[in-house]
Design an enzyme around this catalytic site. Structure first.
Site, PDB file in Angstrom:
ATOM      1  N   GLU A 298       0.946  -1.232  -0.068  1.00  0.00           N
ATOM      2  CA  GLU A 298      -0.066   0.050  -0.007  1.00  0.00           C
ATOM      3  C   GLU A 298       1.000   1.171  -0.107  1.00  0.00           C
ATOM      4  O   GLU A 298       1.787   1.367   0.836  1.00  0.00           O
ATOM      5  CB  GLU A 298      -0.937  -0.093   1.091  1.00  0.00           C
TER       6      GLU A 298
ATOM      7  N   HIS B 243      -0.724   4.599  -0.400  1.00  0.00           N
ATOM      8  CA  HIS B 243      -1.563   5.848  -0.012  1.00  0.00           C
ATOM      9  C   HIS B 243      -1.660   7.020  -0.576  1.00  0.00           C
ATOM     10  O   HIS B 243      -1.301   8.093  -0.328  1.00  0.00           O
ATOM     11  CB  HIS B 243      -1.219   6.054   1.594  1.00  0.00           C
TER      12      HIS B 243
ATOM     13  N   GLU C  35      -0.373  -0.684  -4.529  1.00  0.00           N
ATOM     14  CA  GLU C  35      -1.891  -0.123  -4.323  1.00  0.00           C
ATOM     15  C   GLU C  35      -1.654   1.293  -4.178  1.00  0.00           C
ATOM     16  O   GLU C  35      -0.932   1.896  -3.286  1.00  0.00           O
ATOM     17  CB  GLU C  35      -2.487  -0.630  -3.137  1.00  0.00           C
TER      18      GLU C  35
ATOM     19  N   GLU D 279     -10.084   3.180  -3.692  1.00  0.00           N
ATOM     20  CA  GLU D 279     -10.565   3.509  -2.197  1.00  0.00           C
ATOM     21  C   GLU D 279     -10.817   4.811  -2.171  1.00  0.00           C
ATOM     22  O   GLU D 279     -11.581   5.358  -1.408  1.00  0.00           O
ATOM     23  CB  GLU D 279      -9.570   2.939  -1.294  1.00  0.00           C
TER      24      GLU D 279
ATOM     25  N   HIS E 123     -12.345  -2.563  -1.079  1.00  0.00           N
ATOM     26  CA  HIS E 123     -11.636  -1.909   0.086  1.00  0.00           C
ATOM     27  C   HIS E 123     -12.656  -2.244   1.245  1.00  0.00           C
ATOM     28  O   HIS E 123     -13.822  -2.274   0.862  1.00  0.00           O
ATOM     29  CB  HIS E 123     -11.316  -0.575  -0.275  1.00  0.00           C
TER      30      HIS E 123
END
Length: 397
Positions: free
Chosen positions: A192, A194, A218, A244, A294
């Site tokens: 991830e 972000h 991600e 997400e 998600h």
């Protein structure tokens, strides 16, 4: 059968954020549970929006999910989509499906077309902490011992800024390499990011991650600028995930049109609920894009709604399970999902297959958000003497 009451509850979790639940009741006493996506410090913001939305929903037939959702967008929001609007509507929408399933005497997945699989695969999140690489590896081994065969974590120290310090990049690669060595070649590691990086950094990091055999990369770039993400996808040989931080069907349509991702991860509690997740899945399927929803929500209501859709859609891969909320939600549930390692069995009782003891729910009240976590200008990058650490910044005076 008309909706008569809408009530909200914020469950104090003692974790990274609290959880916002919604109970919808019809005039003849049928009830259902829903959940809204919230972030730390904004639990009450979404709760207020549900309260403002409720007078427009009360008195409408519980079966008219599509029309009610559309007029809320058209007339209540004046055709302005947002996470807050769609999160509030998601809670009511999911609860409505729970009611309809109970009235029909069927699990919700049978109302959506019937299951395409016997059980739903999940990966672990909410386990890694922000301490040291050694501690993270120890926590990952505990997740593997719980039966999970896939887990996601963010290995990057430092602030979420566009240009990453090379020391942070090297730290992250060491962290992922340590995870791979400890967990073995068959365990799926999901990285991830972000929405941190510019394409040049995201591509460089992605190419270094390729050698470590990770399952996906991600949101390496800002989701609002899909051209950045598409550039990374074109240059990195790892499946790229986004979704997400996208909330409207129009945003997902644009993402698919630009071929910006291999995997979509919309959150059922932030996009408009069960109907919206179905719609996005249908759009993705002919584009050979798979769905990995998600689920930064409870492993109770939000998870149940996700499981019902994931059971039905043909292009499902895996979904998210936050282990840090498991114990608290287990304390308040009178009926819940059954997790067996990295799998969840399809519930067989009518509706979503979950229920909650309201008294126990109220015994864990919401705690006001603290004011920690936002940087001052003196803490911004670049910093003299900076040393990467997951615990926070380390720099010389």
């Amino acid at each position: 059968m008309k909706i008569a009451r809408i009530e909200t509850f914020i469950l104090g979790t003692g974790s990274a954020k609290d959880l916002l639940f919604c109970r919808v009741e019809t005039e003849n006493g049928h009830y259902g549970w829903g959940e809204a996506y919230v972030t730390h410090g904004r639990e009450e913001v979404i709760e207020v929006l549900i309260a403002k939305m409720a007078p427009h929903v009360i008195g409408r037939p519980v079966f008219n999910i599509r029309h009610t959702g559309q007029v809320l967008f058209d007339d209540f929001a004046i055709k302005r989509g947002s996470m807050e609007l769609l999160s509030a509507w998601s809670a009511i929408e999911i609860a409505s499906w729970d009611i309809i399933g109970k009235i029909a005497g069927l699990p919700v997945y049978n109302l959506l077309g019937g299951p395409s699989r016997e059980r739903v695969r999940v990966y672990a999140n909410g386990w890694a902490g922000r301490t040291t690489i050694e501690d993270g590896v120890e926590r990952a081994l505990k997740i593997k011992a719980m039966g999970f065969t896939a887990a996601k974590f963010d290995p990057f120290p430092g602030p979420w800024r566009t240009h990453v310090d090379r020391k942070d990049e090297d730290f992250a690669i060491r962290y992922v390499a340590a995870m791979r060595e400890a967990l073995g070649p068959d365990f799926e590691i999901l990285v991830e990011a972000h929405r941190r990086f510019s394409p040049q950094h995201a591509i460089r990091i992605g190419r270094r991650l390729e050698a470590l055999g990770i399952e996906w990369y991600e949101e390496p770039c800002l989701a609002d600028n899909l051209a950045l993400l598409a550039e990374v996808r074109d240059k990195v040989a790892i499946p790229i995930v986004t979704g997400e931080a996208l909330y409207t069907k129009e945003s997902f349509f644009e993402c698919l049109s630009r071929r910006a991702a291999d995997i979509l991860n919309p959150d059922i509690c932030a996009i408009g609920g069960i109907s919206a997740l179905l719609d996005i899945s249908v759009m993705a399927q002919p584009q050979a894009v798979v769905m990995s929803p998600h689920n930064y929500n409870s492993p109770l209501i939000g998870m149940a709604a996700t499981v019902h859709v994931s059971a039905v859609i043909p292009n499902f891969k895996i979904t998210e399970y936050f282990v840090n909320f498991e114990q608290r939600c287990g304390e308040i549930a009178t009926a819940g999902l059954v997790r067996d390692g990295g799998w969840i069995d399809l519930p067989t009782i009518p509706g979503l297959g979950i229920d909650i003891d309201i008294g126990k729910l109220r015994s864990h009240p919401h705690t006001e958000a603290s004011h920690h976590g936002l940087r001052h200008y003196t803490e911004e990058y670049p910093r003299k003497g900076y040393v990467p650490t997951l615990k926070g910044d380390a720099a010389s005076p």
